[in-house]
Design an enzyme around this catalytic site. Structure first.
Site, PDB file in Angstrom:
ATOM      1  NE  ARG A  13       8.956  32.071 -39.880  1.00  0.00           N
ATOM      2  CZ  ARG A  13       9.083  30.852 -39.983  1.00  0.00           C
ATOM      3  NH1 ARG A  13       9.895  30.341 -39.134  1.00  0.00           N
ATOM      4  NH2 ARG A  13       8.359  30.235 -40.997  1.00  0.00           N
ATOM      5  CD  GLU A  69       6.930  28.082 -50.518  1.00  0.00           C
ATOM      6  OE1 GLU A  69       7.025  28.645 -49.490  1.00  0.00           O
ATOM      7  OE2 GLU A  69       7.373  28.505 -51.887  1.00  0.00           O
TER       8      GLU A  69
HETATM    9  P1  AMP Z   1       1.776  28.094 -46.739  1.00  0.00           P
HETATM   10  O1  AMP Z   1       0.840  27.462 -46.115  1.00  0.00           O
HETATM   11  O2  AMP Z   1       2.362  27.768 -48.032  1.00  0.00           O
HETATM   12  O3  AMP Z   1       1.050  29.748 -47.064  1.00  0.00           O
HETATM   13  O4  AMP Z   1       2.967  28.495 -45.975  1.00  0.00           O
HETATM   14  C1  AMP Z   1       3.033  29.497 -44.701  1.00  0.00           C
HETATM   15  C2  AMP Z   1       3.574  29.027 -43.690  1.00  0.00           C
HETATM   16  O5  AMP Z   1       4.820  28.219 -43.751  1.00  0.00           O
HETATM   17  C3  AMP Z   1       4.200  30.242 -42.783  1.00  0.00           C
HETATM   18  O6  AMP Z   1       3.751  29.578 -41.428  1.00  0.00           O
HETATM   19  C4  AMP Z   1       5.290  30.500 -42.985  1.00  0.00           C
HETATM   20  O7  AMP Z   1       5.917  30.665 -41.826  1.00  0.00           O
HETATM   21  C5  AMP Z   1       5.961  29.191 -43.581  1.00  0.00           C
HETATM   22  N1  AMP Z   1       6.517  29.438 -45.006  1.00  0.00           N
HETATM   23  C6  AMP Z   1       6.110  28.768 -46.066  1.00  0.00           C
HETATM   24  N2  AMP Z   1       7.128  29.275 -47.037  1.00  0.00           N
HETATM   25  C7  AMP Z   1       7.827  30.165 -46.537  1.00  0.00           C
HETATM   26  C8  AMP Z   1       9.040  30.983 -47.134  1.00  0.00           C
HETATM   27  N3  AMP Z   1       9.157  31.249 -48.413  1.00  0.00           N
HETATM   28  N4  AMP Z   1       9.769  31.801 -46.310  1.00  0.00           N
HETATM   29  C9  AMP Z   1       9.319  31.983 -44.867  1.00  0.00           C
HETATM   30  N5  AMP Z   1       8.178  31.055 -44.475  1.00  0.00           N
HETATM   31  C10 AMP Z   1       7.668  30.365 -45.078  1.00  0.00           C
END
Ligand code: AMP
Length: 171
Positions: free
Chosen positions: A58, A95
């Protein structure tokens, strides 16, 4: 209608306990998409930049539109095995799992001034890995931007990079 009104919360996707922020209704609405890109561009207008770096997948959609808005090039950071030429790799935790990101080793000239963008800041692992890839090339991080920050995950608490981290909406 504000672009934020078109964000959708999807509980328990892709795993139980995850509240997924679905940006596709924002992308599907011309006015909302334009407003969202304008919000992402706002902190960097008038700032000298050479490129926007966007994270698969995205981050490509938002990053490419943002690069056009700011009149600079776009550089993709991709999932493993997708880029055809010599790459740099960076492992990271997110996450919901672990993953690796790659960038073409010659994507950015040393000293290039870039911003790194993605759709959602959750734990911050993804953006941190992308920042590391950019800095390993000798490019300079001018800032980081996301459309949505999940504030309750407190990524900022452990955020150590000195460049500004801009979120258009925080939940
Ligand atoms: P992080 O590395 O944990 O900050 O996760 C961010 C990445 O995972 C981004 O590329 C987001 O598209 C995706 N992502 C993680 N958690 C979510 C969420 N709750 N909703 C949408 N996208 C998420």
């Amino acid at each position: 209608m504000a672009w934020t009104d078109l964000l959708r919360d999807i509980p328990d996707f892709p795993k139980p306990g995850i509240l997924f922020k679905d940006i596709t209704p924002v992308l599907a609405d011309g006015d909302a998409f334009a407003d969202a890109i304008a919000a992402m561009a706002e902190p960097w207008r008038g700032v000298a930049l050479d490129a926007v770096v966007g994270v698969e997948a995205r981050g490509f959609i938002l990053g490419a539109a943002l690069a056009r808005e700011l009149d600079v090039g776009f550089v993709p950071v991709r999932k493993p095995g997708k880029l055809p030429r010599h790459t740099l790799s960076q492992d990271y935790g997110l996450e919901y799992g672990r993953d690796r990101l790659e960038i073409h080793a010659d994507a950015l000239p040393a000293g290039a001034r870039v911003i790194v963008v993605d759709d959602v800041l959750a734990t911050g692992g993804t953006l941190n890995a992308a920042l590391a890839l950019v800095e390993r090339q000798g490019a300079r991080i001018v800032g980081t931007g996301v459309l949505v920050e999940l504030g309750f995950l407190e990524a900022r608490t452990g955020w150590t990079h000195p460049a500004p981290l801009h979120a258009c909406a925080i939940y």
